[in-house]
Design a protein around this motif. Structure first.
Motif, PDB file in Angstrom:
ATOM      1  N   GLY A   1      32.395  41.321  42.866  1.00  0.00           N
ATOM      2  CA  GLY A   1      32.031  40.548  41.725  1.00  0.00           C
ATOM      3  C   GLY A   1      33.660  41.366  41.173  1.00  0.00           C
ATOM      4  N   LEU A   2      32.790  40.951  39.544  1.00  0.00           N
ATOM      5  CA  LEU A   2      33.965  41.514  38.435  1.00  0.00           C
ATOM      6  C   LEU A   2      34.305  42.729  38.391  1.00  0.00           C
ATOM      7  CD1 LEU A   2      32.834  38.590  35.839  1.00  0.00           C
ATOM      8  CD2 LEU A   2      34.615  38.472  37.274  1.00  0.00           C
ATOM      9  N   GLU A   3      33.230  43.336  39.272  1.00  0.00           N
ATOM     10  CA  GLU A   3      33.279  45.192  39.533  1.00  0.00           C
ATOM     11  C   GLU A   3      34.612  45.153  40.279  1.00  0.00           C
ATOM     12  OE1 GLU A   3      32.040  47.110  36.769  1.00  0.00           O
ATOM     13  OE2 GLU A   3      31.347  45.400  36.275  1.00  0.00           O
ATOM     14  N   THR A   4      35.254  44.453  41.298  1.00  0.00           N
ATOM     15  CA  THR A   4      35.668  44.868  42.051  1.00  0.00           C
ATOM     16  C   THR A   4      37.060  45.602  41.463  1.00  0.00           C
ATOM     17  OG1 THR A   4      35.088  42.916  43.189  1.00  0.00           O
ATOM     18  CG2 THR A   4      37.378  43.927  44.007  1.00  0.00           C
ATOM     19  N   GLU A   5      37.430  46.201  41.475  1.00  0.00           N
ATOM     20  CA  GLU A   5      38.495  47.047  41.767  1.00  0.00           C
ATOM     21  C   GLU A   5      39.626  46.854  42.049  1.00  0.00           C
ATOM     22  OE1 GLU A   5      39.927  51.950  41.873  1.00  0.00           O
ATOM     23  OE2 GLU A   5      37.662  51.685  41.207  1.00  0.00           O
ATOM     24  N   LEU A   6      40.704  46.584  40.836  1.00  0.00           N
ATOM     25  CA  LEU A   6      41.925  46.515  41.314  1.00  0.00           C
ATOM     26  C   LEU A   6      42.924  47.515  41.503  1.00  0.00           C
ATOM     27  CD1 LEU A   6      43.097  44.743  38.205  1.00  0.00           C
ATOM     28  CD2 LEU A   6      42.200  43.570  40.258  1.00  0.00           C
ATOM     29  N   GLU A   7      43.820  46.801  42.617  1.00  0.00           N
ATOM     30  CA  GLU A   7      45.006  47.537  43.640  1.00  0.00           C
ATOM     31  C   GLU A   7      46.274  47.329  42.815  1.00  0.00           C
ATOM     32  OE1 GLU A   7      44.001  47.677  47.349  1.00  0.00           O
ATOM     33  OE2 GLU A   7      41.649  48.536  47.459  1.00  0.00           O
ATOM     34  N   GLU A   8      47.561  47.799  43.248  1.00  0.00           N
ATOM     35  CA  GLU A   8      48.546  47.506  42.570  1.00  0.00           C
ATOM     36  C   GLU A   8      49.458  47.399  44.224  1.00  0.00           C
ATOM     37  OE1 GLU A   8      52.895  50.051  42.174  1.00  0.00           O
ATOM     38  OE2 GLU A   8      50.464  50.978  41.214  1.00  0.00           O
ATOM     39  N   GLY A   9      49.360  45.731  42.854  1.00  0.00           N
ATOM     40  CA  GLY A   9      50.916  44.193  43.078  1.00  0.00           C
ATOM     41  C   GLY A   9      49.406  43.306  43.931  1.00  0.00           C
ATOM     42  N   ASP A  10      47.987  43.497  43.358  1.00  0.00           N
ATOM     43  CA  ASP A  10      46.656  42.526  43.513  1.00  0.00           C
ATOM     44  C   ASP A  10      47.233  40.976  42.638  1.00  0.00           C
ATOM     45  OD1 ASP A  10      45.032  43.672  44.775  1.00  0.00           O
ATOM     46  OD2 ASP A  10      43.625  44.476  43.675  1.00  0.00           O
ATOM     47  N   GLU A  11      47.223  39.852  43.222  1.00  0.00           N
ATOM     48  CA  GLU A  11      47.097  39.000  42.505  1.00  0.00           C
ATOM     49  C   GLU A  11      45.531  38.239  42.237  1.00  0.00           C
ATOM     50  OE1 GLU A  11      50.400  35.921  43.358  1.00  0.00           O
ATOM     51  OE2 GLU A  11      48.742  34.606  44.430  1.00  0.00           O
ATOM     52  N   LEU A  12      45.710  37.166  41.094  1.00  0.00           N
ATOM     53  CA  LEU A  12      44.451  37.464  40.549  1.00  0.00           C
ATOM     54  C   LEU A  12      44.290  35.779  40.326  1.00  0.00           C
ATOM     55  CD1 LEU A  12      42.773  39.859  38.169  1.00  0.00           C
ATOM     56  CD2 LEU A  12      42.445  39.973  40.578  1.00  0.00           C
ATOM     57  N   ALA A  13      43.545  35.097  40.672  1.00  0.00           N
ATOM     58  CA  ALA A  13      43.724  33.313  40.561  1.00  0.00           C
ATOM     59  C   ALA A  13      42.061  32.740  40.338  1.00  0.00           C
ATOM     60  CB  ALA A  13      43.690  32.854  41.985  1.00  0.00           C
ATOM     61  N   LEU A  14      42.194  32.164  39.315  1.00  0.00           N
ATOM     62  CA  LEU A  14      40.888  31.293  38.689  1.00  0.00           C
ATOM     63  C   LEU A  14      41.272  29.869  38.689  1.00  0.00           C
ATOM     64  CD1 LEU A  14      39.379  32.279  36.991  1.00  0.00           C
ATOM     65  CD2 LEU A  14      40.478  31.994  34.922  1.00  0.00           C
ATOM     66  N   PHE A  15      39.650  29.421  39.637  1.00  0.00           N
ATOM     67  CA  PHE A  15      40.007  28.201  39.666  1.00  0.00           C
ATOM     68  C   PHE A  15      38.735  27.580  39.044  1.00  0.00           C
ATOM     69  CE2 PHE A  15      41.891  29.104  43.579  1.00  0.00           C
ATOM     70  CZ  PHE A  15      42.729  28.335  43.721  1.00  0.00           C
TER      71      PHE A  15
END
Length: 94
Positions: free
Chosen positions: A74-88
């Motif tokens: 969920g929103l606690e997922t940790e980001l890694e370098e280069g991640d791409e996020l999307a909102l639908f």
């Protein structure tokens, strides 16, 4: 390193852009990146968050094409370098 959000449909219209870069990176959470996005583009807040500040149930959040609310932490997922996020927004068939 900054993270880029890709926004779709009316979310892009409200933000004024389909791509928004936020000051969140590796080690931060998806939730922190979402907070940065909403702080930067306040017109998104009422569409994405409830009055209590929770993510609306019909909004989908993807990290590298994977729905974090279903397949990750969920929103606690940790980001890694280069991640791409999307909102639908909600997707309706027809």
């Amino acid at each position: 390193m900054p993270t880029e959000w890709k926004l779709f449909a009316d979310l892009a219209e409200r933000a004024g852009d389909k791509h928004v870069t936020v000051d969140a990176g590796a080690g931060d959470t998806v939730g922190a990146a979402l907070t940065e996005l909403v702080d930067d583009r306040p017109d998104l807040e009422g569409r994405v968050l409830t009055d209590d500040g929770e993510l609306r149930s019909q909004i989908n959040v993807l990290r590298n094409g994977t729905n974090v609310l279903v397949e990750e932490e969920g929103l606690e997922t940790e980001l890694e370098e280069g991640d791409e996020l999307a909102l639908f927004p909600p997707v309706s068939g027809g």
